[in-house]
Design a protein around this motif. Structure first.
Motif, PDB file in Angstrom:
ATOM      1  N   VAL A  29       3.159 -28.152  41.780  1.00 32.97           N
ATOM      2  CA  VAL A  29       3.843 -29.272  41.138  1.00 32.97           C
ATOM      3  C   VAL A  29       5.336 -29.070  41.348  1.00 32.97           C
ATOM      4  O   VAL A  29       5.756 -28.033  41.860  1.00 32.97           O
ATOM      5  CB  VAL A  29       3.514 -29.374  39.631  1.00 32.97           C
ATOM      6  CG1 VAL A  29       2.035 -29.660  39.417  1.00 32.97           C
ATOM      7  CG2 VAL A  29       3.912 -28.099  38.894  1.00 32.97           C
ATOM      8  N   TRP A  30       6.160 -30.032  40.916  1.00 34.36           N
ATOM      9  CA  TRP A  30       7.575 -29.982  41.263  1.00 34.36           C
ATOM     10  C   TRP A  30       8.454 -30.027  40.021  1.00 34.36           C
ATOM     11  O   TRP A  30       8.238 -30.872  39.147  1.00 34.36           O
ATOM     12  CB  TRP A  30       7.926 -31.151  42.183  1.00 34.36           C
ATOM     13  CG  TRP A  30       9.062 -30.815  43.096  1.00 34.36           C
ATOM     14  CD1 TRP A  30      10.373 -31.073  42.889  1.00 34.36           C
ATOM     15  CD2 TRP A  30       8.983 -30.125  44.344  1.00 34.36           C
ATOM     16  NE1 TRP A  30      11.132 -30.596  43.948  1.00 34.36           N
ATOM     17  CE2 TRP A  30      10.299 -30.008  44.849  1.00 34.36           C
ATOM     18  CE3 TRP A  30       7.930 -29.600  45.093  1.00 34.36           C
ATOM     19  CZ2 TRP A  30      10.603 -29.397  46.059  1.00 34.36           C
ATOM     20  CZ3 TRP A  30       8.221 -28.990  46.293  1.00 34.36           C
ATOM     21  CH2 TRP A  30       9.531 -28.890  46.774  1.00 34.36           C
ATOM     22  N   PRO A  31       9.462 -29.135  39.953  1.00 37.95           N
ATOM     23  CA  PRO A  31      10.394 -29.159  38.822  1.00 37.95           C
ATOM     24  C   PRO A  31      11.712 -29.862  39.163  1.00 37.95           C
ATOM     25  O   PRO A  31      12.053 -30.019  40.338  1.00 37.95           O
ATOM     26  CB  PRO A  31      10.659 -27.666  38.594  1.00 37.95           C
ATOM     27  CG  PRO A  31      10.643 -27.093  39.992  1.00 37.95           C
ATOM     28  CD  PRO A  31       9.635 -27.913  40.778  1.00 37.95           C
ATOM     29  N   GLY A  32      12.440 -30.273  38.128  1.00 39.88           N
ATOM     30  CA  GLY A  32      13.797 -30.749  38.344  1.00 39.88           C
ATOM     31  C   GLY A  32      13.960 -32.249  38.239  1.00 39.88           C
ATOM     32  O   GLY A  32      13.314 -32.919  37.439  1.00 39.88           O
ATOM     33  N   HIS A  33      14.832 -32.808  39.097  1.00 36.27           N
ATOM     34  CA  HIS A  33      15.109 -34.251  39.055  1.00 36.27           C
ATOM     35  C   HIS A  33      14.594 -34.976  40.281  1.00 36.27           C
ATOM     36  O   HIS A  33      14.576 -36.210  40.298  1.00 36.27           O
ATOM     37  CB  HIS A  33      16.605 -34.514  38.902  1.00 36.27           C
ATOM     38  CG  HIS A  33      17.464 -33.876  39.960  1.00 36.27           C
ATOM     39  ND1 HIS A  33      17.439 -34.260  41.282  1.00 36.27           N
ATOM     40  CD2 HIS A  33      18.382 -32.884  39.887  1.00 36.27           C
ATOM     41  CE1 HIS A  33      18.298 -33.561  41.979  1.00 36.27           C
ATOM     42  NE2 HIS A  33      18.896 -32.691  41.165  1.00 36.27           N
TER      43      HIS A  33
ATOM     44  N   ALA B   8       6.622 -25.117  36.491  1.00 33.49           N
ATOM     45  CA  ALA B   8       6.203 -25.203  37.890  1.00 33.49           C
ATOM     46  C   ALA B   8       5.939 -23.825  38.477  1.00 33.49           C
ATOM     47  O   ALA B   8       4.995 -23.639  39.261  1.00 33.49           O
ATOM     48  CB  ALA B   8       7.265 -25.935  38.713  1.00 33.49           C
ATOM     49  N   THR B   9       6.749 -22.835  38.084  1.00 33.55           N
ATOM     50  CA  THR B   9       6.545 -21.476  38.585  1.00 33.55           C
ATOM     51  C   THR B   9       5.235 -20.900  38.084  1.00 33.55           C
ATOM     52  O   THR B   9       4.453 -20.316  38.850  1.00 33.55           O
ATOM     53  CB  THR B   9       7.716 -20.574  38.155  1.00 33.55           C
ATOM     54  OG1 THR B   9       8.930 -21.093  38.713  1.00 33.55           O
ATOM     55  CG2 THR B   9       7.513 -19.151  38.642  1.00 33.55           C
TER      56      THR B   9
ATOM     57  N   THR C  11      11.048 -24.739  30.325  1.00 40.94           N
ATOM     58  CA  THR C  11      11.802 -25.580  31.246  1.00 40.94           C
ATOM     59  C   THR C  11      10.872 -26.040  32.370  1.00 40.94           C
ATOM     60  O   THR C  11       9.789 -25.461  32.586  1.00 40.94           O
ATOM     61  CB  THR C  11      12.984 -24.820  31.862  1.00 40.94           C
ATOM     62  OG1 THR C  11      12.465 -23.773  32.708  1.00 40.94           O
ATOM     63  CG2 THR C  11      13.877 -24.227  30.780  1.00 40.94           C
ATOM     64  N   SER C  12      11.315 -27.057  33.093  1.00 41.64           N
ATOM     65  CA  SER C  12      10.479 -27.543  34.200  1.00 41.64           C
ATOM     66  C   SER C  12      10.297 -26.467  35.264  1.00 41.64           C
ATOM     67  O   SER C  12       9.217 -26.349  35.867  1.00 41.64           O
ATOM     68  CB  SER C  12      11.099 -28.803  34.810  1.00 41.64           C
ATOM     69  OG  SER C  12      12.339 -28.522  35.435  1.00 41.64           O
TER      70      SER C  12
ATOM     71  N   LEU D  75      18.981 -34.622  32.680  1.00 33.84           N
ATOM     72  CA  LEU D  75      19.536 -33.922  33.837  1.00 33.84           C
ATOM     73  C   LEU D  75      20.083 -32.554  33.460  1.00 33.84           C
ATOM     74  O   LEU D  75      19.804 -31.549  34.133  1.00 33.84           O
ATOM     75  CB  LEU D  75      20.639 -34.774  34.469  1.00 33.84           C
ATOM     76  CG  LEU D  75      20.997 -34.489  35.924  1.00 33.84           C
ATOM     77  CD1 LEU D  75      19.791 -34.626  36.834  1.00 33.84           C
ATOM     78  CD2 LEU D  75      22.110 -35.444  36.375  1.00 33.84           C
ATOM     79  N   GLU D  76      20.839 -32.498  32.385  1.00 30.97           N
ATOM     80  CA  GLU D  76      21.498 -31.247  32.023  1.00 30.97           C
ATOM     81  C   GLU D  76      20.511 -30.169  31.600  1.00 30.97           C
ATOM     82  O   GLU D  76      20.806 -28.981  31.725  1.00 30.97           O
ATOM     83  CB  GLU D  76      22.510 -31.492  30.896  1.00 30.97           C
ATOM     84  CG  GLU D  76      23.729 -32.289  31.349  1.00 30.97           C
ATOM     85  CD  GLU D  76      24.767 -32.415  30.258  1.00 30.97           C
ATOM     86  OE1 GLU D  76      24.517 -31.908  29.131  1.00 30.97           O
ATOM     87  OE2 GLU D  76      25.832 -33.012  30.513  1.00 30.97           O
ATOM     88  N   ARG D  77      19.358 -30.550  31.109  1.00 31.62           N
ATOM     89  CA  ARG D  77      18.378 -29.530  30.700  1.00 31.62           C
ATOM     90  C   ARG D  77      17.321 -29.240  31.760  1.00 31.62           C
ATOM     91  O   ARG D  77      16.263 -28.687  31.471  1.00 31.62           O
ATOM     92  CB  ARG D  77      17.718 -29.899  29.379  1.00 31.62           C
ATOM     93  CG  ARG D  77      16.893 -31.170  29.342  1.00 31.62           C
ATOM     94  CD  ARG D  77      16.431 -31.367  27.908  1.00 31.62           C
ATOM     95  NE  ARG D  77      15.616 -32.534  27.679  1.00 31.62           N
ATOM     96  CZ  ARG D  77      14.293 -32.554  27.786  1.00 31.62           C
ATOM     97  NH1 ARG D  77      13.642 -31.475  28.180  1.00 31.62           N
ATOM     98  NH2 ARG D  77      13.615 -33.653  27.523  1.00 31.62           N
ATOM     99  N   GLY D  78      17.637 -29.617  32.999  1.00 33.12           N
ATOM    100  CA  GLY D  78      16.787 -29.189  34.105  1.00 33.12           C
ATOM    101  C   GLY D  78      15.697 -30.140  34.517  1.00 33.12           C
ATOM    102  O   GLY D  78      14.818 -29.772  35.300  1.00 33.12           O
ATOM    103  N   GLY D  79      15.734 -31.372  34.025  1.00 34.31           N
ATOM    104  CA  GLY D  79      14.744 -32.360  34.450  1.00 34.31           C
ATOM    105  C   GLY D  79      13.375 -32.151  33.836  1.00 34.31           C
ATOM    106  O   GLY D  79      13.228 -31.557  32.765  1.00 34.31           O
ATOM    107  N   LEU D  80      12.363 -32.618  34.551  1.00 30.24           N
ATOM    108  CA  LEU D  80      10.983 -32.595  34.069  1.00 30.24           C
ATOM    109  C   LEU D  80      10.070 -31.992  35.128  1.00 30.24           C
ATOM    110  O   LEU D  80      10.462 -31.787  36.275  1.00 30.24           O
ATOM    111  CB  LEU D  80      10.517 -34.020  33.743  1.00 30.24           C
ATOM    112  CG  LEU D  80      11.311 -34.774  32.670  1.00 30.24           C
ATOM    113  CD1 LEU D  80      10.867 -36.230  32.619  1.00 30.24           C
ATOM    114  CD2 LEU D  80      11.165 -34.116  31.310  1.00 30.24           C
ATOM    115  N   THR D  81       8.834 -31.714  34.727  1.00 26.40           N
ATOM    116  CA  THR D  81       7.811 -31.241  35.660  1.00 26.40           C
ATOM    117  C   THR D  81       7.020 -32.444  36.157  1.00 26.40           C
ATOM    118  O   THR D  81       6.460 -33.195  35.363  1.00 26.40           O
ATOM    119  CB  THR D  81       6.852 -30.260  34.972  1.00 26.40           C
ATOM    120  OG1 THR D  81       7.607 -29.184  34.416  1.00 26.40           O
ATOM    121  CG2 THR D  81       5.832 -29.721  35.969  1.00 26.40           C
ATOM    122  N   ARG D  82       6.984 -32.623  37.467  1.00 32.67           N
ATOM    123  CA  ARG D  82       6.295 -33.789  38.038  1.00 32.67           C
ATOM    124  C   ARG D  82       4.937 -33.394  38.599  1.00 32.67           C
ATOM    125  O   ARG D  82       4.816 -32.468  39.403  1.00 32.67           O
ATOM    126  CB  ARG D  82       7.135 -34.416  39.134  1.00 32.67           C
ATOM    127  CG  ARG D  82       6.522 -35.679  39.728  1.00 32.67           C
ATOM    128  CD  ARG D  82       7.424 -36.284  40.782  1.00 32.67           C
ATOM    129  NE  ARG D  82       7.651 -35.361  41.891  1.00 32.67           N
ATOM    130  CZ  ARG D  82       8.500 -35.606  42.897  1.00 32.67           C
ATOM    131  NH1 ARG D  82       9.204 -36.721  42.909  1.00 32.67           N
ATOM    132  NH2 ARG D  82       8.639 -34.728  43.876  1.00 32.67           N
TER     133      ARG D  82
END
Length: 394
Positions: free
Chosen positions: A351-355, A341-342, A336-337, A368-375
């Motif tokens: 880096v940043w996780p989520g939306h 990120a962790t 997961t993102s 969105l439902e699966r937690g977004g992406l790693t930016r």
């Protein structure tokens, strides 16, 4: 490299901890000149503006310098610059004021690429006024906005097109001058979110023909303060929500309460820092030169990143630097993102996780439902070594 990256990084105290800051889209670090400007405005006593004494006069100078700096930064006039706590607060306030001119049956256009700060304020304002909201959809294959999809939505009832200049999630660039031209043809205004564009590309509101543009200092090496540029005719025509003693004219009529003078001093210093990276006879020319160098450097970082991506990592959006900045939203197989990120944070890579508040595109793409992406996002203060450490951590 187009400039001395070591000398540039030496100006940033935050880089001394060894962290790789690949989270520029969530906020940039600040140089010593910005820190010193904020501090000086607090050490040298300031007061509210308009008083007949020295501390108040110093506050007036701070505000004037900040307006002049931001006018040079976006390409407008100082009296068209409005300050506020952040872009979101400014947009909520301005949308409410603008919506008072709308009538039931009017329409506005929002994009599915935007940060929610350029969506929800307008949605709520439209709901209050009985105005219909049209959504300009993205092209899922490259997460872009095709002007051909916008044109059928525009009519004589369209009052506003609100759009980002650059996606804070996917790095996609938008041709805002084309959007403004299309909106203007039907008598609509264009409101542009340039928060994510500001550290990467030169802004020029007059050349683009837009009607209002917002950005936030902490995204371009400054403090946490927002700025709105509005075309003189529009600002004059809109009645602001304000207290009775506040100025009747812009920009003051849109600025509720006492501004943060130290942060405005830091904002002007951030613009001067960016200008210091270039050459020219005045600040606008130096900014032109700086952004040419910044663009070249960031392109090199982005190419290095794309070329070195491991097979298990997938970039959403443009697969080259064409049509984007060096901001990348990633899927990593089997993680997961938040997990990505962790794990990268444990290796000293931010880096940043989520939306990241880009709710519309994430929902449209089913992310969105699966937690977004790693930016992962690079700015001009990053180095090739930073990119390699990000790739190693991935």
């Amino acid at each position: 490299m187009p400039f001395d990256i070591s000398a540039i990084r030496d100006q940033f105290p935050a880089f001394r901890d060894g962290t790789v800051y690949a989270d520029g889209p969530a906020g940039t670090q600040v140089p010593e000149s910005v820190i010193e400007a904020v501090s000086a405005a607090m050490v040298e006593a300031v007061s509210n503006v308009g008083g007949p004494f020295a501390a108040s006069e110093r506050s007036g100078v701070v505000v004037d310098r900040a307006r002049g700096a931001m006018a040079d930064f976006v390409g407008g006039r100082p009296d068209e610059i409005v300050f506020g706590p952040n872009m979101t607060t400014l947009t909520f306030a301005f949308s409410r004021a603008v919506a008072r001119t709308w009538q039931p049956g009017d329409r506005i256009v929002l994009s599915r690429l935007d940060h929610d700060a350029n969506v929800t304020p307008w949605v709520l304002a439209a709901k209050d006024r009985g105005v219909h909201v049209d959504y300009w959809d993205i092209e899922p294959s490259d997460v872009s906005l095709d002007p051909a999809r916008l044109e059928p939505m525009l009519s004589e009832r369209t009052r506003l097109v609100a759009v980002t200049a650059c996606s804070n999630a996917f790095g996609t660039l938008v041709d805002v001058s084309r959007v403004a031209e299309m909106a203007r043809a039907v008598g609509a205004r264009t409101y542009v979110d340039a928060v994510h564009l500001a550290p990467h590309r030169r802004i020029d509101v007059e050349a683009w023909g837009v009607d209002a543009l917002v950005c936030s200092g902490y995204k371009f090496f400054g403090p946490h303060v927002g700025s709105l540029w509005g075309r003189d005719g529009w600002l004059s025509a809109v009645d602001a929500y304000k207290v009775r003693p506040a100025p009747a004219d812009h920009p003051g009529k849109f600025e509720t309460g006492t501004p943060s003078f130290p942060l405005l001093a830091g904002l002007a210093a951030a613009v001067d820092y960016l200008a210091s990276l270039g050459d020219g006879s005045n600040r606008r020319e130096r900014l032109d030169s700086s952004y040419a160098a910044i663009g070249a450097h960031e392109a090199a970082l982005g190419r290095r990143f794309l070329a070195g991506l491991p097979d298990r990592a997938r970039v959403w959006g443009h697969q080259s630097l064409e049509g984007r900045v060096a901001t990348f939203a990633l899927d990593v197989d089997g993680r997961t993102s938040q997990e990505v990120a962790t794990a990268m944070g444990e290796q000293g890579v931010a880096v940043w996780p989520g939306h990241y508040y880009a709710v519309e595109p994430m929902e449209r793409l089913g992310l969105l439902e699966r937690g977004g992406l790693t930016r992962v996002g690079f700015v001009h203060t990053n180095t090739i070594d930073d990119v390699d450490r990000v790739l190693e951590a991935l």
